[in-house]
Scaffold this motif. Structure first.
Motif, PDB file in Angstrom:
ATOM      1  N   THR A 197     -42.732  20.718 -10.032  1.00 50.97           N
ATOM      2  CA  THR A 197     -41.122  21.583  -9.355  1.00 50.97           C
ATOM      3  C   THR A 197     -41.161  22.505  -8.263  1.00 50.97           C
ATOM      4  OG1 THR A 197     -39.542  21.452 -11.186  1.00 50.97           O
ATOM      5  CG2 THR A 197     -38.956  22.725  -8.858  1.00 50.97           C
ATOM      6  N   SER A 198     -41.210  22.120  -6.953  1.00 54.98           N
ATOM      7  CA  SER A 198     -41.062  22.653  -5.745  1.00 54.98           C
ATOM      8  C   SER A 198     -40.115  23.294  -4.935  1.00 54.98           C
ATOM      9  CB  SER A 198     -42.165  21.656  -4.713  1.00 54.98           C
ATOM     10  OG  SER A 198     -43.434  21.895  -4.863  1.00 54.98           O
ATOM     11  N   GLY A 199     -39.829  24.435  -4.928  1.00 54.50           N
ATOM     12  CA  GLY A 199     -38.583  24.976  -4.355  1.00 54.50           C
ATOM     13  C   GLY A 199     -38.537  26.514  -3.368  1.00 54.50           C
ATOM     14  N   SER A 200     -38.093  25.989  -2.617  1.00 52.13           N
ATOM     15  CA  SER A 200     -37.347  27.492  -0.863  1.00 52.13           C
ATOM     16  C   SER A 200     -37.362  28.708  -2.293  1.00 52.13           C
ATOM     17  CB  SER A 200     -36.972  26.812  -0.775  1.00 52.13           C
ATOM     18  OG  SER A 200     -35.442  27.103  -0.916  1.00 52.13           O
ATOM     19  N   THR A 228     -32.675  20.888   1.728  1.00 52.25           N
ATOM     20  CA  THR A 228     -34.000  21.083  -0.018  1.00 52.25           C
ATOM     21  C   THR A 228     -33.948  21.962  -0.465  1.00 52.25           C
ATOM     22  OG1 THR A 228     -34.319  18.810   0.774  1.00 52.25           O
ATOM     23  CG2 THR A 228     -35.380  19.896  -1.094  1.00 52.25           C
ATOM     24  N   SER A 230     -34.546  22.414  -3.960  1.00 53.19           N
ATOM     25  CA  SER A 230     -36.292  22.588  -5.369  1.00 53.19           C
ATOM     26  C   SER A 230     -36.115  20.819  -5.344  1.00 53.19           C
ATOM     27  CB  SER A 230     -35.454  22.887  -5.965  1.00 53.19           C
ATOM     28  OG  SER A 230     -35.289  21.866  -7.573  1.00 53.19           O
ATOM     29  N   VAL A 231     -37.517  20.030  -5.644  1.00 49.96           N
ATOM     30  CA  VAL A 231     -37.630  18.798  -5.843  1.00 49.96           C
ATOM     31  C   VAL A 231     -38.325  19.019  -7.207  1.00 49.96           C
ATOM     32  CG1 VAL A 231     -38.274  16.517  -5.008  1.00 49.96           C
ATOM     33  CG2 VAL A 231     -37.573  18.497  -3.688  1.00 49.96           C
ATOM     34  N   SER A 245     -44.699  17.020  -5.311  1.00 49.36           N
ATOM     35  CA  SER A 245     -43.036  17.626  -5.016  1.00 49.36           C
ATOM     36  C   SER A 245     -43.143  18.724  -4.088  1.00 49.36           C
ATOM     37  CB  SER A 245     -43.461  18.481  -6.248  1.00 49.36           C
ATOM     38  OG  SER A 245     -44.390  19.611  -6.513  1.00 49.36           O
ATOM     39  N   THR A 246     -43.766  18.418  -3.422  1.00 51.59           N
ATOM     40  CA  THR A 246     -43.892  19.790  -2.185  1.00 51.59           C
ATOM     41  C   THR A 246     -43.655  18.476  -1.369  1.00 51.59           C
ATOM     42  OG1 THR A 246     -46.102  20.781  -3.476  1.00 51.59           O
ATOM     43  CG2 THR A 246     -46.199  20.864  -1.127  1.00 51.59           C
ATOM     44  N   PHE A 249     -40.331  17.308  -0.779  1.00 48.82           N
ATOM     45  CA  PHE A 249     -39.476  18.797  -0.676  1.00 48.82           C
ATOM     46  C   PHE A 249     -39.855  19.038   1.082  1.00 48.82           C
ATOM     47  CE2 PHE A 249     -38.959  22.864   0.737  1.00 48.82           C
ATOM     48  CZ  PHE A 249     -37.462  23.062  -0.292  1.00 48.82           C
ATOM     49  N   LEU A 271     -33.572  16.012  -7.351  1.00 49.45           N
ATOM     50  CA  LEU A 271     -33.114  16.904  -5.820  1.00 49.45           C
ATOM     51  C   LEU A 271     -32.505  17.070  -5.847  1.00 49.45           C
ATOM     52  CD1 LEU A 271     -34.497  15.938  -2.555  1.00 49.45           C
ATOM     53  CD2 LEU A 271     -32.499  16.123  -2.818  1.00 49.45           C
ATOM     54  N   ASN A 273     -29.699  19.909  -3.775  1.00 50.39           N
ATOM     55  CA  ASN A 273     -29.813  20.195  -2.506  1.00 50.39           C
ATOM     56  C   ASN A 273     -29.166  21.721  -1.590  1.00 50.39           C
ATOM     57  OD1 ASN A 273     -27.020  19.778  -2.280  1.00 50.39           O
ATOM     58  ND2 ASN A 273     -28.147  17.434  -0.746  1.00 50.39           N
TER      59      ASN A 273
END
Ligand code: AMP
Ligand code: MG
Length: 302
Positions: A197-200, A228, A230-231, A245-246, A249, A271, A273
């Motif tokens: 997982t990649s997330g802001s 977005t 998280s992915v 994932s990065t 995103f 994903l 949003n």
């Protein structure tokens, strides 16, 4: 790798120790802030004969940067640093300075010939977007050689499900709620997959009411701001799940969906949003469960 890791395996203490050693070995190679690491030396000198494992992870990373058309770019490091994401002394950079740094961001200019790597003047690398996934692949491989058939490895948000649970049921992997990281908004059931997982929400700062996250669009040098939040990517390969994932995103929903389609669905993604809309590719739809008390709008991508 600047994160917490938790390894649960059905095996012996020795199996666990060997898994831990493997991660520490990779960390020593890939820690950009450690003066004794191989990546630090390459970044300082611009040329180095690499340890075999470093050459392998660098080679695989370069293939993924090309495959992902530069949405993933391991030479983004000076820009990430300029925003303060390494020192944690955050700041919005001067625009001209950013443009200057961007001139040295281009994975295509990295030369890797056998075990020797060369970087053009001013370029520096960071494998932070793929290192945990590569480490997962390595740990899975050493554990499998030792006969371990079941386990769950949480390498700081990159989670590997080895086999099934001992009860023969699939593992259930939670996906973090960006607003409350102690909770999971949903979970995926899987076996022999790596879920990254990649997330802001993972690292960011705010200035003048605007939020800047640690994932940067290599085309602009700006933190991603495409709606977005998280992915999560689910695939058979750790480095691929982590890289994707990065990159997905950075791409945002529409491009991520196109990329998924053009790859014949050989991975799946979830994903989320900022409007609370959830997009789930059809391959994982039956294995995804929304947690109670979440009312995200679910959309299945076909
Ligand atoms: P991840 O947590 O796997 O999404 O990786 C994010 C980390 O990779 C960031 O903290 C940066 O160090 C680095 N990074 C940020 N943007 C990019 C990008 N577009 N390509 C490659 N690495 C990036
Ligand atoms: Mg990643």
């Amino acid at each position: 790798m600047d994160t917490f890791m938790k390894l649960d395996i059905y095996g012996s203490e020795d199996d666990l120790k060997i898994a831990e050693n493997e991660i520490c070995h990779l960390d020593r190679l890939l820690d950009t802030t450690n003066e004794n690491s191989d990546i630090y030396k390459l970044n300082e000198t611009g040329s180095a004969t690499l340890n075999d494992d470093f050459a392998k992870v660098l080679g695989e990373s370069l293939e993924l940067c090309a495959e992902l058309d530069g949405y993933l770019d391991i030479s983004i490091y000076p820009v990430v640093e300029e925003w303060g994401f390494i020192s944690r002394d955050y700041k919005v950079p001067d625009h001209k300075r950013l443009l200057k740094l961007l001139k040295n961001v281009n994975y295509k200019k990295i030369s890797l010939d056998g075990g020797t790597a060369e970087l053009p003047e001013g370029m520096r690398l960071d494998l932070g977007a793929v290192a945990k996934g590569f480490a997962a692949d390595r740990v899975i491989s050493v554990l499998s050689q030792r006969g371990v058939k079941s386990g769950i490895l949480n390498l700081g948000g990159t989670v590997a499900a080895i086999g099934d649970k001992p009860s023969s049921k699939a593992w259930k992997i939670g996906i973090c709620d960006p607003e409350n990281t102690a909770s999971y908004f949903g979970s995926v059931q899987c076996r022999d997959k790596i879920v990254a997982t990649s997330g802001s929400y993972e690292r960011y700062f705010e200035e003048n009411g605007k939020r800047y996250c640690h994932i940067i669009d290599p085309k602009t040098g700006m933190p991603v701001d495409n709606g977005t939040v998280s992915v999560t990517v689910i695939s058979d390969s750790g480095i691929k799940s982590d890289a994707l994932s990065t990159a997905l995103f950075v791409m945002g929903l529409d491009r991520a969906r196109e990329y998924w389609k053009s790859n014949g669905g050989d991975f799946d993604f979830v994903l989320l949003n900022e409007s609370g809309e959830l997009y789930i590719t059809e391959g994982i739809a039956d294995d995804f469960k929304l947690s109670e008390s979440y009312d995200f709008e679910m959309n299945i991508l076909k």
